[in-house]
Design a protein around this motif. Structure first.
Motif, PDB file in Angstrom:
ATOM      1  N   GLU A  47      -1.487  -5.557  -3.759  1.00 25.72           N
ATOM      2  CA  GLU A  47      -1.007  -4.378  -4.831  1.00 25.72           C
ATOM      3  C   GLU A  47       0.399  -4.741  -5.011  1.00 25.72           C
ATOM      4  N   GLU A  48       0.865  -4.565  -6.136  1.00 25.99           N
ATOM      5  CA  GLU A  48       2.017  -4.653  -6.863  1.00 25.99           C
ATOM      6  C   GLU A  48       2.719  -3.076  -6.907  1.00 25.99           C
ATOM      7  N   GLY A  49       3.990  -3.056  -6.408  1.00 30.94           N
ATOM      8  CA  GLY A  49       4.624  -1.703  -6.329  1.00 30.94           C
ATOM      9  C   GLY A  49       5.510  -1.606  -5.206  1.00 30.94           C
ATOM     10  N   GLY A  50       6.701  -0.723  -5.373  1.00 37.68           N
ATOM     11  CA  GLY A  50       7.551  -0.607  -4.264  1.00 37.68           C
ATOM     12  C   GLY A  50       8.663  -1.839  -4.352  1.00 37.68           C
ATOM     13  N   ASP A  51       9.431  -1.864  -3.498  1.00 33.64           N
ATOM     14  CA  ASP A  51      10.737  -2.644  -3.241  1.00 33.64           C
ATOM     15  C   ASP A  51      10.697  -3.490  -2.416  1.00 33.64           C
ATOM     16  N   ARG A  52       9.727  -3.958  -1.590  1.00 32.71           N
ATOM     17  CA  ARG A  52       9.472  -5.075  -0.417  1.00 32.71           C
ATOM     18  C   ARG A  52       8.231  -5.662  -0.479  1.00 32.71           C
ATOM     19  N   SER A  94      -2.503  -2.120   8.904  1.00 41.01           N
ATOM     20  CA  SER A  94      -3.295  -0.856   9.213  1.00 41.01           C
ATOM     21  C   SER A  94      -4.257  -0.699   7.959  1.00 41.01           C
ATOM     22  N   ALA A  95      -3.695  -1.039   6.899  1.00 43.28           N
ATOM     23  CA  ALA A  95      -4.487  -0.935   5.425  1.00 43.28           C
ATOM     24  C   ALA A  95      -5.249  -2.083   5.035  1.00 43.28           C
ATOM     25  N   ASP A  96      -4.918  -3.321   5.854  1.00 39.34           N
ATOM     26  CA  ASP A  96      -5.288  -4.589   5.609  1.00 39.34           C
ATOM     27  C   ASP A  96      -4.994  -5.111   4.026  1.00 39.34           C
ATOM     28  N   MET A  97      -3.804  -4.812   3.710  1.00 39.78           N
ATOM     29  CA  MET A  97      -3.413  -5.105   2.456  1.00 39.78           C
ATOM     30  C   MET A  97      -1.975  -5.829   2.448  1.00 39.78           C
ATOM     31  N   ILE A  98      -1.595  -6.313   1.209  1.00 37.18           N
ATOM     32  CA  ILE A  98      -0.249  -6.986   1.055  1.00 37.18           C
ATOM     33  C   ILE A  98       0.584  -6.107  -0.118  1.00 37.18           C
ATOM     34  N   ARG A  99       1.575  -5.911   0.224  1.00 34.51           N
ATOM     35  CA  ARG A  99       2.346  -5.032  -0.950  1.00 34.51           C
ATOM     36  C   ARG A  99       3.453  -6.012  -1.435  1.00 34.51           C
ATOM     37  N   MET A 100       3.372  -6.214  -2.724  1.00 33.75           N
ATOM     38  CA  MET A 100       4.365  -7.066  -3.325  1.00 33.75           C
ATOM     39  C   MET A 100       5.268  -6.278  -4.238  1.00 33.75           C
ATOM     40  N   PRO A 101       6.589  -6.453  -4.478  1.00 32.11           N
ATOM     41  CA  PRO A 101       7.176  -5.994  -5.602  1.00 32.11           C
ATOM     42  C   PRO A 101       6.489  -6.326  -6.923  1.00 32.11           C
ATOM     43  N   GLU A 102       6.912  -5.447  -7.777  1.00 35.62           N
ATOM     44  CA  GLU A 102       6.144  -5.848  -9.301  1.00 35.62           C
ATOM     45  C   GLU A 102       6.871  -7.199  -9.644  1.00 35.62           C
ATOM     46  N   ARG A 103       5.813  -8.192 -10.089  1.00 35.01           N
ATOM     47  CA  ARG A 103       6.475  -9.733 -10.267  1.00 35.01           C
ATOM     48  C   ARG A 103       7.525  -9.493 -11.474  1.00 35.01           C
ATOM     49  N   ARG A 104       7.625  -8.602 -12.448  1.00 34.44           N
ATOM     50  CA  ARG A 104       8.835  -8.548 -13.338  1.00 34.44           C
ATOM     51  C   ARG A 104      10.039  -8.308 -12.409  1.00 34.44           C
ATOM     52  N   ARG A 105      10.146  -7.719 -11.332  1.00 29.43           N
ATOM     53  CA  ARG A 105      11.443  -7.611 -10.837  1.00 29.43           C
ATOM     54  C   ARG A 105      11.860  -8.738 -10.144  1.00 29.43           C
TER      55      ARG A 105
END
Length: 304
Positions: free
Chosen positions: A168-173, A179-190
């Motif tokens: 999922e893309e969002g946030g700043d890091r 715990s959610a078994d997910m990867i968080r990525m900053p939006e690619r445009r950033r």
């Protein structure tokens, strides 16, 4: 009579990598291409097979230090067999291979002799294609058999989808959330890129780092370094992810992106590597396992 000290291949490779880390700038780690040196997976000229584990790191370090443009390596005799000759005065680089030895042991309970196998580390000294004469390097550098010709970014996008990871893309890091078994990525445009990487390369190389973390979950590769490194296990997991991402970037044709958090881990890596001569072997082996497992998912070869 002076005692001859036995050559320790684990210590020698560790020393070379530690030296490279200590001399690297804050954002120019030995496995990140700054000005030269091939970042493709090192390949043996005789077998055509890629090197794995710590040998990738060892040869990347050598390629960067000497600015070798080729990813092809071989022993003195292997180059001779290809009709090439290592130039006089060229210095070799070090790789390690393991030889299985069969030894006879006595069972303490029965007193009977039993055959047992032991793995012995052996050093091998190799030379880069840039160190030899009489070789048509242009023809040798053609894509390897089964290596696809690709648009690096397009393949990186397809690769990420093929892993099956929830991204999922969002946030700043960028981070992997167990715990959610997910990867968080900053939006690619950033992503703005650097002097050596485009914004897209920065995005995908960062994603590769998090995918290596994702691969270590208990229901996947079940990578747990606590028992091996105790308090330093977190820093070593970061080294596994760092190396694994570099291996993936080499396979995908992406320039690795220097991360702003490199500096905070380097001191920890150096401490563990200096205290334990086999630490980098473990980290590189785990990184190679993760990278190979993730790439295999792209080809549909890995189990869920």
């Amino acid at each position: 009579m002076a005692r001859i000290q036995k050559f320790d291949v684990h210590q020698e490779i560790t020393n070379r990598i530690v030296d490279a880390l200590e001399s690297a700038g804050e954002f120019s780690l030995p496995w990140i291409r700054s000005k030269g040196g091939s970042m493709r997976r090192p390949v043996n000229i005789a077998s055509g097979n890629p090197y794995n584990g710590v040998n990738i790191v060892s040869l990347w370090v050598a390629a960067q230090v000497q600015d070798y443009p080729s990813h092809l390596w071989g022993t003195y005799r292997q180059w001779q067999a290809r009709g090439a000759q290592v130039r006089r005065g060229e210095k070799s680089s070090l790789v390690v291979f393991y030889k299985t030895l069969s030894i006879e042991e006595t069972n303490e309970q029965t007193g009977e002799s039993e055959q047992a196998e032991r793995f012995m580390a052996r050093a091998s000294f190799v030379f880069n294609a840039a160190q030899v004469e009489g070789l048509d390097l242009a023809s040798e550098e053609q894509p390897l058999p089964n290596e696809p010709v690709f648009d690096p970014i397009a393949r990186a996008e397809a690769f990420a989808r093929a892993t099956g990871a929830r991204i999922e893309e969002g946030g700043d890091r960028a981070c992997y959330i167990p715990s959610a078994d997910m990867i968080r990525m900053p939006e690619r445009r950033r992503f703005t890129g650097t002097a050596t990487t485009s914004p897209a390369e920065g995005f995908y190389s960062t994603l590769c780092h998090e995918l290596v973390h994702w691969s270590g979950a208990p229901n996947r590769l079940d990578r747990n370094l606590v028992g091996r490194f105790n308090a330093e296990s977190y820093a070593m997991e970061e080294l596994v992810a760092e190396l694994g991402a570099a291996f993936l970037c080499g396979d995908l044709g992406i320039t690795p992106e220097p991360r702003a958090d490199h500096a905070q881990y380097i001191a920890h890596w150096l401490k563990v590597l200096k205290d334990d001569k086999k630490a980098v072997f473990t980290a590189a082996s785990k990184a190679s396992e993760a990278a190979n497992w993730l790439i295999a998912r792209e080809a549909g070869q890995a189990v869920a």
